[in-house]
Design an enzyme around this catalytic site. Sequence first.
Site, PDB file in Angstrom:
ATOM      1  N   ASP A 109      -9.933  15.517  26.104  1.00  0.00           N
ATOM      2  CA  ASP A 109      -8.742  15.155  25.352  1.00  0.00           C
ATOM      3  C   ASP A 109      -8.346  13.741  25.752  1.00  0.00           C
ATOM      4  O   ASP A 109      -8.396  13.392  26.936  1.00  0.00           O
ATOM      5  CB  ASP A 109      -7.606  16.132  25.712  1.00  0.00           C
ATOM      6  CG  ASP A 109      -6.832  16.594  24.498  1.00  0.00           C
ATOM      7  OD1 ASP A 109      -6.262  15.728  23.814  1.00  0.00           O
ATOM      8  OD2 ASP A 109      -6.787  17.813  24.253  1.00  0.00           O
TER       9      ASP A 109
ATOM     10  N   ASP B 123      -5.370  12.924  20.908  1.00  0.00           N
ATOM     11  CA  ASP B 123      -4.047  13.491  20.692  1.00  0.00           C
ATOM     12  C   ASP B 123      -3.184  12.570  19.819  1.00  0.00           C
ATOM     13  O   ASP B 123      -3.072  11.369  20.103  1.00  0.00           O
ATOM     14  CB  ASP B 123      -3.377  13.668  22.070  1.00  0.00           C
ATOM     15  CG  ASP B 123      -2.122  14.504  22.001  1.00  0.00           C
ATOM     16  OD1 ASP B 123      -2.202  15.644  21.514  1.00  0.00           O
ATOM     17  OD2 ASP B 123      -1.058  14.011  22.420  1.00  0.00           O
TER      18      ASP B 123
ATOM     19  N   GLU C 209      -6.501  13.965  16.163  1.00  0.00           N
ATOM     20  CA  GLU C 209      -5.402  14.806  15.688  1.00  0.00           C
ATOM     21  C   GLU C 209      -4.404  13.923  14.959  1.00  0.00           C
ATOM     22  O   GLU C 209      -3.929  12.930  15.510  1.00  0.00           O
ATOM     23  CB  GLU C 209      -4.716  15.508  16.873  1.00  0.00           C
ATOM     24  CG  GLU C 209      -3.711  16.544  16.402  1.00  0.00           C
ATOM     25  CD  GLU C 209      -2.599  16.812  17.403  1.00  0.00           C
ATOM     26  OE1 GLU C 209      -2.013  17.896  17.359  1.00  0.00           O
ATOM     27  OE2 GLU C 209      -2.294  15.931  18.233  1.00  0.00           O
TER      28      GLU C 209
ATOM     29  N   HIS D  34      -4.355  25.420  20.659  1.00  0.00           N
ATOM     30  CA  HIS D  34      -3.376  25.671  21.724  1.00  0.00           C
ATOM     31  C   HIS D  34      -1.928  25.431  21.290  1.00  0.00           C
ATOM     32  O   HIS D  34      -1.013  25.699  22.062  1.00  0.00           O
ATOM     33  CB  HIS D  34      -3.709  24.771  22.918  1.00  0.00           C
ATOM     34  CG  HIS D  34      -3.498  23.326  22.585  1.00  0.00           C
ATOM     35  ND1 HIS D  34      -4.297  22.640  21.675  1.00  0.00           N
ATOM     36  CD2 HIS D  34      -2.564  22.434  22.991  1.00  0.00           C
ATOM     37  CE1 HIS D  34      -3.851  21.400  21.558  1.00  0.00           C
ATOM     38  NE2 HIS D  34      -2.808  21.251  22.340  1.00  0.00           N
ATOM     39  N   ASP D  35      -1.718  24.912  20.080  1.00  0.00           N
ATOM     40  CA  ASP D  35      -0.360  24.662  19.571  1.00  0.00           C
ATOM     41  C   ASP D  35       0.054  25.661  18.503  1.00  0.00           C
ATOM     42  O   ASP D  35       1.105  25.509  17.885  1.00  0.00           O
ATOM     43  CB  ASP D  35      -0.283  23.272  18.906  1.00  0.00           C
ATOM     44  CG  ASP D  35      -0.381  22.127  19.892  1.00  0.00           C
ATOM     45  OD1 ASP D  35      -0.059  22.324  21.083  1.00  0.00           O
ATOM     46  OD2 ASP D  35      -0.767  21.022  19.461  1.00  0.00           O
TER      47      ASP D  35
HETATM   48  O1  ISL Z   1       2.891  21.831  18.046  1.00  0.00           O
HETATM   49  C1  ISL Z   1       3.269  21.273  17.067  1.00  0.00           C
HETATM   50  C2  ISL Z   1       3.532  22.069  15.866  1.00  0.00           C
HETATM   51  O2  ISL Z   1       3.382  23.432  16.118  1.00  0.00           O
HETATM   52  C3  ISL Z   1       3.481  19.825  16.987  1.00  0.00           C
HETATM   53  O3  ISL Z   1       4.790  19.493  17.033  1.00  0.00           O
HETATM   54  C4  ISL Z   1       2.701  19.161  18.097  1.00  0.00           C
HETATM   55  O4  ISL Z   1       3.525  18.692  19.073  1.00  0.00           O
HETATM   56  C5  ISL Z   1       1.909  18.076  17.480  1.00  0.00           C
HETATM   57  O5  ISL Z   1       0.977  18.785  16.734  1.00  0.00           O
HETATM   58  C6  ISL Z   1       1.181  17.209  18.460  1.00  0.00           C
HETATM   59  O6  ISL Z   1       0.418  17.948  19.341  1.00  0.00           O
HETATM   60  C7  ISL Z   1      -0.252  17.291  20.367  1.00  0.00           C
HETATM   61  O7  ISL Z   1       0.557  16.384  21.073  1.00  0.00           O
HETATM   62  C8  ISL Z   1       1.644  16.930  21.823  1.00  0.00           C
HETATM   63  C9  ISL Z   1       1.234  18.130  22.665  1.00  0.00           C
HETATM   64  O8  ISL Z   1       2.388  18.802  23.089  1.00  0.00           O
HETATM   65  C10 ISL Z   1       0.358  19.095  21.903  1.00  0.00           C
HETATM   66  O9  ISL Z   1      -0.059  20.142  22.751  1.00  0.00           O
HETATM   67  C11 ISL Z   1      -0.780  18.303  21.358  1.00  0.00           C
HETATM   68  O10 ISL Z   1      -1.753  19.102  20.731  1.00  0.00           O
HETATM   69  C12 ISL Z   1       2.165  15.824  22.694  1.00  0.00           C
HETATM   70  O11 ISL Z   1       1.129  15.285  23.454  1.00  0.00           O
END
Ligand code: ISL
Length: 548
Positions: free
Chosen positions: A98, A199, A258, A323-324
């Site tokens: 990542d 990210d 992403e 994971h989100d």
């Molecule tokens: O999780 C989300 C929607 O369910 C989003 O708000 C998320 O924060 C966004 O997709 C970005 O995600 C990435 O960056 C974030 C981190 O918290 C997430 O785990 C990551 O995948 C900040 O670094």
Amino acid sequence: MTKKWWKEAVVYQIYPRSFKDSNGDGIGDLRGVIEKLDYLKELGIDVIWLNPCYASPNDDNGYDISDYYQIMPEFGTMDDFDELLDEAHKRGIRIVMDLVVNHSSDEHKWFIESRSSRDNPYRDYYIWRDPRDGKEPNNWGSFFSPSAWEYDETTGQYYLHLFSKKQPDLNWEYEPLRQEVYKMMNFWFDKGIDGFRMDVINLIKKPAGLPDSKLPPNTAEGYSIDPELYANNPGLLEFLQEMNKNTLSKYDCMTVGESVCITPEIAINYVKEDNHALNMVFHFEVMDLKENFDLVRFKKIQQKWYDGVMKKGGWNSQYLNNHDQPRQVSIFGNDREYRIESAKLLGTLIHTLPGTPYIYQGEEIGMTNCRFDSIDEFKDIQAHFSYSQMTKKGMSSSEVLSWLNKYSRDHARTPMQWDDTENAGFTSGKPWIKVNPKYEKINVKEALNDPNSVFYHYKKLIALRRANEVMVYGDFLDLTPTHKEIYAYTRSLNGVEWLIALNFTSGDKKLDLGRSVEGKVKLSNYPDYLGKGQTLNLRPYEAVIIEL
Ligand code: ISL
Ligand code: CA
């Protein structure tokens, strides 16, 4: 279409904190991943994407990095990492890391320097602004806190943080910062890693002048969270191309960026091969359907990304959870009566749609959402932010809890369920987050002992992809764009034509496709096939792949 290993690959995402704990401290770690490499080899995946495992105070579970050159001590050491890379490569498995460079941790030495004085050499590594009328420099809201600005007494200015206040945004306008990022990326490439998942990469370029959002306030405190304004700003492509030139182009690697608020029209610029930026993006259009799934809208999204990206010299990703996100079988399938059938259907879907499939740990055994009984059981910073916002806006705490019980990011973060012993075999200690009580039935050991398990269906999907280029490079044709319950499409390449037919409901469905549905069954989640002549005859959540 040019052939690339990352188009043919199947990626398996590991959230190390929740995968396998090797030393009994309740936290998954790199040695835990090493222990399970043979399991992943058995499944047959080609690439592991590791969620952040760099030094971090874990305000956002590793997405707040305090040292890009160190492994988080809870996860192990650099020697463990090197061993993991080596052991994975020995098994023919590549590793993608990542890359979190929209922001760092406020405990990163760059930020500690930056905040110490206005003329510190690291000041411009971050985004500092004077107060406006004694308040924040603009009305921006943050994803994890009301305002996107935090006032810092020492120098009397605010710094920008689109995520938590412990995640200050890096200033990509400042060339020395960009060079530091490229140097760090090359450090990891020189170790032998095979790529990066980037990210929120389309947020690194801020809109010129940091203008106010025109959205009405959408936080309880009156700030406006405005992802459209924060994302895809002019100049982003140039940053990505500069990154590509300084790092990516020198290695045989894969990249997936992403990207929030992204459409195919924008994405094609980042992923078109001739543009030399990224290989593919993760978009959110499918995830946006999770609170109200609609198969016809899903099909439109697939068609749009196929026409707008794949047909124009770019490549796509396919995923239904990470994971989100909540667990895909709980959101897009049926995690009760048809858990096994619908988990297999969703797997069949992402492995046969055009693009590189991404499996999230536990998906391959049909892991489900977990029940959380109180707000304290949630560990995620976003769950707590949502809880505070929603209650301030007038929802009762039980209403918010029931919302979180469907959509919280923590559903993905409960420990991987390895067996039916205490704590699902994840740890011999006290797990850092609740274990889903369903582990007694849903676990890897059980899956490996059952030839009809979701696991073996995934294994067959992966093996099919490896043996049949039509699954990777085949043309895609949607045969049922307006049907609300059945998704049927073909993939075809060099005279080979495959029909994929999926029933998204818990009822029996028949459909005259107006063309033959008969052929050789390549894979199915039922023991037999009832399609005859031109008529599909599908049972609940039936998913078949037929060679016509
Ligand atoms: O999780 C989300 C929607 O369910 C989003 O708000 C998320 O924060 C966004 O997709 C970005 O995600 C990435 O960056 C974030 C981190 O918290 C997430 O785990 C990551 O995948 C900040 O670094
Ligand atoms: Ca551990």
